[in-house]
Design a protein around this motif. Structure first.
Motif, PDB file in Angstrom:
ATOM      1  N   LEU A 705      -1.161  29.920 -22.459  1.00 45.64           N
ATOM      2  CA  LEU A 705      -0.062  30.533 -22.690  1.00 45.64           C
ATOM      3  C   LEU A 705      -0.061  31.398 -24.225  1.00 45.64           C
ATOM      4  N   LEU A 706       0.489  32.673 -23.994  1.00 41.84           N
ATOM      5  CA  LEU A 706       0.321  33.599 -25.224  1.00 41.84           C
ATOM      6  C   LEU A 706       1.389  32.534 -26.151  1.00 41.84           C
ATOM      7  N   HIS A 707       1.206  32.781 -27.376  1.00 41.10           N
ATOM      8  CA  HIS A 707       1.742  32.016 -28.596  1.00 41.10           C
ATOM      9  C   HIS A 707       1.472  32.755 -30.024  1.00 41.10           C
ATOM     10  N   ASP A 708       2.734  33.314 -30.502  1.00 44.56           N
ATOM     11  CA  ASP A 708       2.315  33.541 -32.030  1.00 44.56           C
ATOM     12  C   ASP A 708       2.477  35.243 -31.759  1.00 44.56           C
ATOM     13  N   GLN A 709       2.314  36.143 -32.720  1.00 40.50           N
ATOM     14  CA  GLN A 709       2.198  37.446 -32.757  1.00 40.50           C
ATOM     15  C   GLN A 709       1.138  38.105 -32.085  1.00 40.50           C
ATOM     16  N   GLU A 710       1.647  39.333 -31.086  1.00 42.81           N
ATOM     17  CA  GLU A 710       0.894  40.007 -30.526  1.00 42.81           C
ATOM     18  C   GLU A 710       1.035  41.557 -31.072  1.00 42.81           C
ATOM     19  N   THR A 711       0.080  42.111 -31.502  1.00 44.70           N
ATOM     20  CA  THR A 711       0.150  43.489 -32.108  1.00 44.70           C
ATOM     21  C   THR A 711      -0.824  44.482 -31.532  1.00 44.70           C
ATOM     22  N   TRP A 712      -0.586  45.662 -31.102  1.00 48.02           N
ATOM     23  CA  TRP A 712      -1.365  46.590 -30.625  1.00 48.02           C
ATOM     24  C   TRP A 712      -1.120  47.964 -31.451  1.00 48.02           C
ATOM     25  N   PHE A 713      -2.313  48.622 -31.647  1.00 46.29           N
ATOM     26  CA  PHE A 713      -2.344  49.636 -32.396  1.00 46.29           C
ATOM     27  C   PHE A 713      -2.994  51.048 -31.743  1.00 46.29           C
ATOM     28  N   TYR A 714      -2.663  52.335 -32.239  1.00 44.05           N
ATOM     29  CA  TYR A 714      -2.914  53.426 -31.661  1.00 44.05           C
ATOM     30  C   TYR A 714      -4.409  53.739 -32.424  1.00 44.05           C
ATOM     31  N   PRO A 715      -5.259  54.578 -31.755  1.00 42.54           N
ATOM     32  CA  PRO A 715      -6.452  54.873 -32.454  1.00 42.54           C
ATOM     33  C   PRO A 715      -6.461  55.267 -34.030  1.00 42.54           C
ATOM     34  N   ASN A 716      -5.269  56.011 -34.411  1.00 48.90           N
ATOM     35  CA  ASN A 716      -5.188  56.244 -35.930  1.00 48.90           C
ATOM     36  C   ASN A 716      -4.597  55.310 -36.728  1.00 48.90           C
ATOM     37  N   GLY A 717      -4.470  53.863 -36.172  1.00 50.33           N
ATOM     38  CA  GLY A 717      -4.093  52.526 -36.944  1.00 50.33           C
ATOM     39  C   GLY A 717      -2.570  52.550 -36.905  1.00 50.33           C
ATOM     40  N   GLN A 718      -1.869  53.173 -36.336  1.00 50.12           N
ATOM     41  CA  GLN A 718      -0.255  52.933 -36.389  1.00 50.12           C
ATOM     42  C   GLN A 718       0.023  52.076 -35.261  1.00 50.12           C
ATOM     43  N   ARG A 719       1.107  51.172 -35.431  1.00 50.86           N
ATOM     44  CA  ARG A 719       1.409  50.214 -34.449  1.00 50.86           C
ATOM     45  C   ARG A 719       1.904  50.851 -33.094  1.00 50.86           C
ATOM     46  N   GLN A 720       1.648  50.427 -32.043  1.00 47.71           N
ATOM     47  CA  GLN A 720       2.264  50.761 -30.756  1.00 47.71           C
ATOM     48  C   GLN A 720       2.920  49.828 -30.332  1.00 47.71           C
TER      49      GLN A 720
END
Length: 803
Positions: A705-720
């Protein structure tokens, strides 16, 4: 608006007015001319016009009753400035003219003498050839140039006013057949309109389809089914100036698509980049924990809703008010399901008009209407919640029906059907398909089958199973005609296909290979043997079938069973205890739905009633007996069997294992989740930059099960995308940003199972705000225009729009 911009717009308006006035007065300034192939071209002056639809469409144009304001892709109507003159062919390219380029061209026949049946690539190659021949630049018109020239200064449905013009009659600017001839390729990739005004737009920078104008690819309305206009491709609704169609650029087919040319400078594409729907975004490519799951020796059962309300069984007004994509409709049916290699579960439904919104209540209209589309939702591995669905595929002016997903050794294949130029005609193709090698994040171009050998009558509706035989042959079942189904076979990995020749003993047959090389198919819509479901067995690859009676009750309309081979070697089957009308054979008294497994290749079955199922969404039986509707099942690497339903409100998703089916007692309780071990993972771009970070844990029942924060980024480093999970459930803020760094949408997930959904316009203004509880829209849903003006405020109770 600044003074300079006002002056430019006024100047273009004056030019447009002057061009129209000159045409009315017979002034050919500048004059038309004829090129070396005998093509007559007329100059089209610069000007400004309003592109798209911003008013209601007259019912007399025979359009779909559920689309009184035109197709969703014709909006928003927006102002377009054409800055420079271009010269356009008075009519389409003729067969004789095209044969000067391609002597081997064969007559398309539908719109002789004009060329048809050529691809976009062919049309572009012709323009390049003619450019070299005359040392003058020829190309296809942009979509904006085409509509501007078609309207010829008018704002009515047709350049002739409110009624379709006669063939070969020129519009006010001297152009023929813009509404009545062959459909015509345009230069642009197809994509949604922007909300802002445009200058010389060229469409998106890339895409799947190239724009087609001048008619509809599948022109259907109830009145047209017996209307000779329809067979001529002249249904008025689809011939309006604003109507949009599109096909893949390499498509060669029977659709009467031709083209006309323009003489004008080459135009460089500077349009927007199309953003993939969220169901294709932020998809993990590595999940080392996909084998983790419930102990196979302990019964496991779980259930959840899969599609929200709306769109399920909802009006168009409710769907739009709640903030869903305008391409969604209320009848969501005939699903596809597959477990991706990364453990995600992908579900695809086709979305059509509800029966109650179809013209004259005709159900056949809603499901074959040209605006039928495929919508998709994803259950990410480790999540307990299906995501809000996305529009996946919508070939404009073609009904996209009956999706089927197949995981072919790590490659996802999505097949789907839909009526051809004539509904349910054997003259069309039985299916089309795309493939994905990255868990559904991207898909290759649409492929159409190359058919070899004789082809019998069929119905282009894939069912729910595809598989390889023991000799490597790929088999794909679609409906036949009447109470039959047909297997399509490919012996060369999909390069060519053939009709196996035989027909099963039931429509909507669900099929699986047997260990002795035979093929077993079960099911039969409105087909029975003494009230029981038929089964069909073929020992020769589908050429002939032996049909006999099963021990399962027969099913009817809006019902389709599902059959798969499990990893244990057993067969798994799911269906309903009763026909849609409530009929049952003698000796069957149980009501509702069931699952079953077989240890002996279908000779005998161990059956168990499936709890927590729901009745039909709009036609429940008097005793509220449950139905799976059109069902489909798949099994994941961790042994969990996924079973989804349709025709319920809401549609359901069940997770079970074989131990639960084989258990003689009633449903076991879901075990509580508890684990202190946190697993932290990361995925990088090829250059080493971080792409995603997430964490998970192992529940007490063995599931990841997923737990805690999940973060995705664009190739330029910006959050997606950023979201927080607590044991598989989303909590707090979930936010998605565009590649420009602006918020596109966000959810605020509350502990009481309610969630606030907010969407923004590209300029940062709030677009939609709605509240959801347990997958149903609740309370006030508000919409604003791009300038902050409130458009609508609607009230929902339990997913239903209050009048």
């Amino acid at each position: 608006m600044c003074l300079r911009k006002k002056l430019i717009v006024a100047f273009y308006c004056l030019l447009s007015f002057r061009a129209g006035l000159a045409s009315l007065l017979g002034d050919d300034l500048p004059t038309a001319y004829t090129n070396s192939l005998g093509m007559k071209l007329v100059p089209i002056q610069a000007g400004v016009f309003r592109m798209g639809t911003d008013s209601r469409v007259s019912p007399q144009l025979k359009g779909p009753c559920h689309l009184p304001e035109g197709d969703w892709d014709e909006r928003p109507a927006h102002k377009v400035a054409i800055q420079f003159q271009f010269d356009m062919g008075v009519s389409e390219v003729t067969e004789e003219q095209y044969r000067a380029f391609d002597p081997g061209y064969k007559n398309g026949g539908t719109f002789t003498p004009y060329v048809t049946g050529v691809s976009w690539n062919d049309a572009v190659a012709f323009c390049q050839w003619l450019s070299r021949k005359e040392s003058k630049n020829y190309r296809l018109p942009t979509e904006a140039e085409w509509e501007y020239a078609c309207r010829a200064g008018t704002a009515t449905p047709f350049s002739s006013g409110d009624e379709l013009p006669l063939a070969e009659v020129a519009n006010p600017w001297g152009l023929k057949n813009m509404h009545t001839g062959p459909m015509e390729w345009c230069l642009d990739w197809y994509g949604p309109y922007l909300f802002s005004d445009q200058t010389d737009p060229t469409g998106p920078t890339e895409g799947i389809f190239k724009v087609i104008r001048g008619g509809g690819l599948q022109q259907v309305s109830p009145q047209d089914i017996y209307d000779p206009f329809w067979n001529l491709g002249l249904t008025p609704y689809y011939s309006r100036s604003a109507n949009r169609s599109a096909l893949p650029p390499d498509y060669h087919g029977q659709e009467p698509v031709g083209f006309r040319i323009v003489a004008a400078p080459e135009i460089m594409g500077t349009g927007p980049t199309l953003e993939a729907p969220f169901v294709r975004q932020c998809v993990k490519q590595r999940s080392p924990n996909v084998e983790w799951g419930p102990d196979p020796a302990i019964p496991y059962f779980s259930k959840r809703h899969i599609l929200p309300v709306p769109p399920v069984n909802s009006s168009n007004e409710a769907i739009r008010a709640a903030g869903l994509h305008p391409g969604f409709l209320g009848h969501n049916h005939s699903p596809a399901l597959e477990v991706c290699p990364n453990g995600d579960v992908l579900a695809i439904y086709y979305s059509a008009a509800r029966y109650s919104e179809s013209c004259q209540g005709r159900s056949d209209f809603g499901e074959i209407s040209p605006d039928v589309a495929l919508i998709a939702t994803r259950l990410r591995y480790g999540s307990e919640e299906w995501e809000m669905p996305s529009l996946l595929y919508d070939i404009p002016d073609i009904a996209d029906q009956a999706p089927l997903l197949w995981n072919n050794d790590g490659v996802l294949n999505l097949f789907w059907g839909g009526p051809g130029p004539v509904p349910y005609s054997p003259s069309g193709v039985p299916f089309k398909w795309v493939s994905s090698r990255d868990n559904g994040s991207s898909w290759d171009s649409i492929k159409f089958p190359i058919l070899q050998g004789p082809v019998g009558a069929f119905n282009p509706q894939p069912i729910n199973s595809a598989f390889r035989g023991f000799d490597g042959t790929i088999y794909l079942p679609t409906d036949g005609v009447g109470g039959t189904s047909v297997l399509w076979a490919s012996h060369d990995d999909g390069r060519t296909w053939s009709d196996t020749g035989g027909r099963t003993g039931g429509r909507h047959s669900t099929c699986a290979p047997l260990k002795d090389g035979a093929i077993l198919c079960l099911g039969g819509k409105d087909t029975d043997i003494d009230g029981y479901m038929p089964q069909s067995v073929s020992y020769d690859g589908g050429r002939t079938w032996k049909v006999s009676r099963t021990s399962f009750p027969a099913v009817g309309g809006n019902q389709r069973p599902t059959l798969i081979r499990l990893k244990s070697g057993r067969l798994f089957f799911a269906s309903d205890y009763q026909h849609k009308k409530g009929n049952q054979p003698k000796g069957v008294t149980e009501r509702g739905s069931y699952v079953a497994v077989s240890e002996d290749e279908g000779k005998t079955w161990q059956v168990r009633k499936l709890p927590h199922t729901l009745p039909h969404e709009s036609e429940p039986l008097p005793d509220k007996a449950a139905t799976l509707g059109y069902a489909v099942a798949r099994q994941g690497s961790n042994g969990v069997i996924h079973l989804i339903t349709s025709m319920n409100e809401p549609c359901m998703h069940f997770e079970i294992n074989e131990a639960w089916v084989l258990q003689k007692e009633q449903a076991s309780a879901i075990l509580s989740h508890s684990s202190d071990k946190i697993i932290r993972e990361q995925e990088n771009y090829p250059d080493g930059r971080i792409r995603a970070r997430w964490s998970g844990l192992i529940a007490s029942d063995g599931r990841y099960l997923l737990h805690d924060q999940e973060t995705w980024f664009y190739p330029n480093g910006q959050r997606q995308w950023e979201v927080t999970y607590r044991k598989g459930r989303k909590v707090g803020w979930e936010t998605y940003w565009s590649s420009e760094g602006r918020k596109s949408w966000a959810w605020l997930h509350h502990p009481d199972a309610t969630a606030l959904w907010v969407q923004w316009w590209p300029n940062g203004q709030k677009k939609v705000e709605s509240t959801w509880r347990d997958g149903r829209c609740e309370g006030t849903a508000s919409q604003w225009d791009a300038f902050g003006k409130i458009l609508t405020q609607k009230q929902f109770v339990g997913g239903k729009l209050l009048k």
